[in-house]
Design an enzyme around this catalytic site. Structure first.
Site, PDB file in Angstrom:
ATOM      1  N   HIS A 134       0.807  -1.251  -0.003  1.00 34.01           N
ATOM      2  CA  HIS A 134       0.068  -0.015   0.068  1.00 34.01           C
ATOM      3  C   HIS A 134       0.811   1.248   0.006  1.00 34.01           C
ATOM      4  CE1 HIS A 134       0.833   0.692   4.132  1.00 34.01           C
ATOM      5  NE2 HIS A 134       0.621  -0.651   4.533  1.00 34.01           N
ATOM      6  N   HIS A 183       3.996   1.507   2.301  1.00 33.88           N
ATOM      7  CA  HIS A 183       5.079   0.702   1.856  1.00 33.88           C
ATOM      8  C   HIS A 183       5.609   1.596   0.886  1.00 33.88           C
ATOM      9  CE1 HIS A 183       2.354  -2.588   3.265  1.00 33.88           C
ATOM     10  NE2 HIS A 183       3.180  -2.529   4.161  1.00 33.88           N
ATOM     11  N   CYS A 228       0.354  -9.322  20.318  1.00 39.83           N
ATOM     12  CA  CYS A 228      -0.576  -8.939  19.159  1.00 39.83           C
ATOM     13  C   CYS A 228      -0.173  -9.330  17.853  1.00 39.83           C
ATOM     14  CB  CYS A 228      -0.543  -7.431  19.185  1.00 39.83           C
ATOM     15  SG  CYS A 228      -1.199  -6.386  17.641  1.00 39.83           S
ATOM     16  N   CYS A 238       0.967  -6.766  15.336  1.00 37.18           N
ATOM     17  CA  CYS A 238       2.257  -6.244  15.505  1.00 37.18           C
ATOM     18  C   CYS A 238       3.582  -7.338  15.529  1.00 37.18           C
ATOM     19  CB  CYS A 238       2.652  -5.401  16.675  1.00 37.18           C
ATOM     20  SG  CYS A 238       1.620  -4.228  17.343  1.00 37.18           S
ATOM     21  N   CYS A 273      -4.635  -2.678  21.238  1.00 37.33           N
ATOM     22  CA  CYS A 273      -3.504  -2.257  20.559  1.00 37.33           C
ATOM     23  C   CYS A 273      -3.727  -1.210  19.531  1.00 37.33           C
ATOM     24  CB  CYS A 273      -2.654  -3.476  19.711  1.00 37.33           C
ATOM     25  SG  CYS A 273      -1.561  -2.864  18.568  1.00 37.33           S
ATOM     26  N   HIS A 283      -3.511  -1.799  15.835  1.00 41.14           N
ATOM     27  CA  HIS A 283      -4.219  -2.572  15.102  1.00 41.14           C
ATOM     28  C   HIS A 283      -5.597  -2.916  15.426  1.00 41.14           C
ATOM     29  CE1 HIS A 283       0.155  -3.569  14.140  1.00 41.14           C
ATOM     30  NE2 HIS A 283      -0.491  -3.926  12.871  1.00 41.14           N
ATOM     31  N   LYS A 325      -6.110   7.481  10.257  1.00 37.65           N
ATOM     32  CA  LYS A 325      -5.416   6.123   9.778  1.00 37.65           C
ATOM     33  C   LYS A 325      -6.188   5.474   8.701  1.00 37.65           C
ATOM     34  CE  LYS A 325      -4.018   1.981  11.534  1.00 37.65           C
ATOM     35  NZ  LYS A 325      -3.688   1.011  12.893  1.00 37.65           N
ATOM     36  N   LYS A 350     -10.250   0.186   5.773  1.00 36.32           N
ATOM     37  CA  LYS A 350     -11.162  -0.108   4.595  1.00 36.32           C
ATOM     38  C   LYS A 350     -12.431   0.400   5.178  1.00 36.32           C
ATOM     39  CE  LYS A 350      -8.834  -3.999   2.024  1.00 36.32           C
ATOM     40  NZ  LYS A 350      -8.217  -4.980   2.608  1.00 36.32           N
TER      41      LYS A 350
END
Ligand code: MSP
Length: 469
Positions: A19, A22, A127, A130, A144, A147, A296, A299
């Site tokens: 994505h 990256h 997690c 992570c 977390c 996430h 953040k 979806k």
């Protein structure tokens, strides 16, 4: 001074497609590499994929595929995106490469033989997102924050890496900038973590994860995915796991990472190296996260900005430009499609594109085109400190916008008829500046830089950046 420049990106998990986040890191690494190459350095850019562990094992199961097949497919997607973004990496490492796995086994054996690893039991909150045990203090309302997931309570037999005995040494290395962590706020963040508590020994093996490198001294365990992953930074330049035989390119000059993986890079990674007696990285540069509309990307929120869509809309070079100019490299940066379109039109279609087309049109009768031009020392200093957005601002403000103003003020299309001498003076400056632009944008927008060079040679050009409605 050494003439080498070895730079790494994190290796990306293959649990999902690549994505924009990256792409952000990898484009940055590519820009720094190209800039170093232009300065005559021998460069090496390492990137790749992180393919073992619970997270990938689970995703492969969900997809009904063997983990290796699953990893093969997604790893290819990363390669193909890097191609589309013009990333010139020297090596793409995969943690499922046989040579990498072999070296990981060897390192674990060495650490075990040295007594740095011992068998014990580990209890903690894990997690899977992570792939890390978290502290209570890392959680927000029991969840977390990275996430949005409740970590799993785990208690199992595990091999542990000794941390207490290296804690002081680590603090000292970071404080003295032997291991430089930058920007400063991240150095402070990791130092305060290291100073405020006694480090627990770290679990470096998993009994219930089969998708990983088996420990050579206990085949009922696989290596913890982060230990496996960190070693890529050495195996990626050809290391076979023998700590007495380190590749010449080591130590790495710059490691780019996102802020979410700072803690592991500031603890487990140097701990492994210290135990092995291997030099630490010279510099870890931490960047912030890309947010979309202040949040953040997710979806569920429907605010994901697709890198593929950016490439389709803007093309390769403009995508690279828009990513890196979106905000301060090091801070979180907020992007929206609308703002990117605006910026594209303002900076590239109207700014750079317009300048090039005006100057080239006026230059048809003019004697010179290509001239040697080098990067300005001030610009190089900005690049050296990894302030990529500032480097782009430098080009935009100090060259492009200035020149467009200069054209408005001097109106060379009038001078050509009324004052030949002044016309020549104005054109000389503008053509020189185009050559200067070519040199400065090359690491960021290599194709555009080539196109401008060609335009200077042929005294004609197509539109570089079509306006987008
Ligand atoms: N596999 C580990 C890294 C191992 S390195 C020895 C990992 N992979 S990851 O795919 O989850 O993340 C890789 C990098 O992408 C991290 O540096 C992370 O900060 C970065 N990003 C993930 N989402 C991001 C944004 N939204 N914005 C910017 N970078 C982000 O962690």
């Amino acid at each position: 001074m050494s003439n080498k420049f070895y730079i790494t990106t994190p290796i990306y998990y293959v649990n999902a497609k690549p994505h924009i986040g990256h792409a952000y890191t990898t484009v940055a690494a590519d820009v720094l590499t190209r800039a170093a190459k232009i300065q005559g350095k021998e460069t090496f850019l390492l990137t790749g994929t992180d393919e073992h562990g619970m997270k990938i094992q689970k995703e492969a199961e969900k997809a009904g595929k063997e983990p290796q097949i699953f990893a093969d497919e997604i790893s290819e997607e990363f390669k193909s995106l890097w191609e589309k973004l013009g990333i010139q990496y020297d090596k793409f490492i995969r943690t499922t490469d046989e040579s990498h796995k072999k070296a990981v086994g060897k390192v674990l054996q060495t650490l075990f033989d040295k007594g740095a690893i011992y068998k014990g039991e580990y209890e903690g909150l894990y997690c899977t997102g992570c792939e890390q045990f978290l502290n209570e203090s890392d959680l927000v309302d029991g969840v977390c924050p990275d996430h949005d997931a409740i970590p799993e309570k785990m208690k199992e037999e595990s091999y542990l890496l000794k941390m207490t005995e290296i804690q002081e040494k680590l603090i000292q290395k970071i404080e003295s900038n032997k291991l430089e962590i930058t920007p400063e706020k991240y150095k402070n963040e990791i130092l305060s973590f290291l100073k405020n508590q006694e480090l627990r020994d770290i679990s470096i093996s998993r009994k219930n994860v089969s998708w990983g490198v088996q420990l050579p001294f206990d085949e009922s365990h696989t290596a913890y995915v982060w230990v496996d992953a960190f070693l890529n930074y050495l195996t990626g330049i050809g290391w076979n796991g023998d700590e007495k035989n380190i590749p010449e390119n080591w130590p790495v000059d710059v490691q780019l990472i996102g802020k979410d993986i700072l803690r592991v890079h500031g603890t487990i990674w140097p701990a492994i190296l210290i135990h092995l007696g291997i030099d630490l990285p010279k510099k870890i540069f931490v960047h912030g996260h890309i947010l979309s509309g202040g949040k953040k990307m997710s979806k569920t929120l429907g605010n994901v900005i697709s890198i593929e869509e950016m490439l389709e809309k803007f093309g390769k070079d403009a995508t690279r430009y828009l990513l890196l100019s979106a905000g301060t490299f090091g801070d979180d940066v907020d992007v929206t499609m609308e703002r990117m379109i605006e910026k594209y039109n303002a900076d590239l279609a109207n700014g750079l594109g317009n300048l090039v087309s005006r100057v080239i049109k006026l230059s048809s009768q003019f004697p010179f085109g290509i001239k040697e031009a080098a990067m300005h020392p001030e610009f190089m200093k900005i690049l050296d400190s990894v302030n990529l957005d500032q480097a782009l601002e430098y080009i935009r403000e100090k060259i492009i916008n200035d020149d467009n103003k200069y054209i408005e003020e001097n109106k060379p299309w009038e001078l050509i008829k009324s004052n030949k001498e002044k016309f020549e003076e104005v054109m000389t400056k503008l053509l020189l500046d185009l050559n200067i632009i070519v040199a400065h944008i090359e690491p960021f927008m290599p194709e555009t830089s080539e196109k401008i060079k060609k335009a200077l040679e042929e005294k004609k050009t197509d539109i570089l950046f079509q306006r987008i409605k």
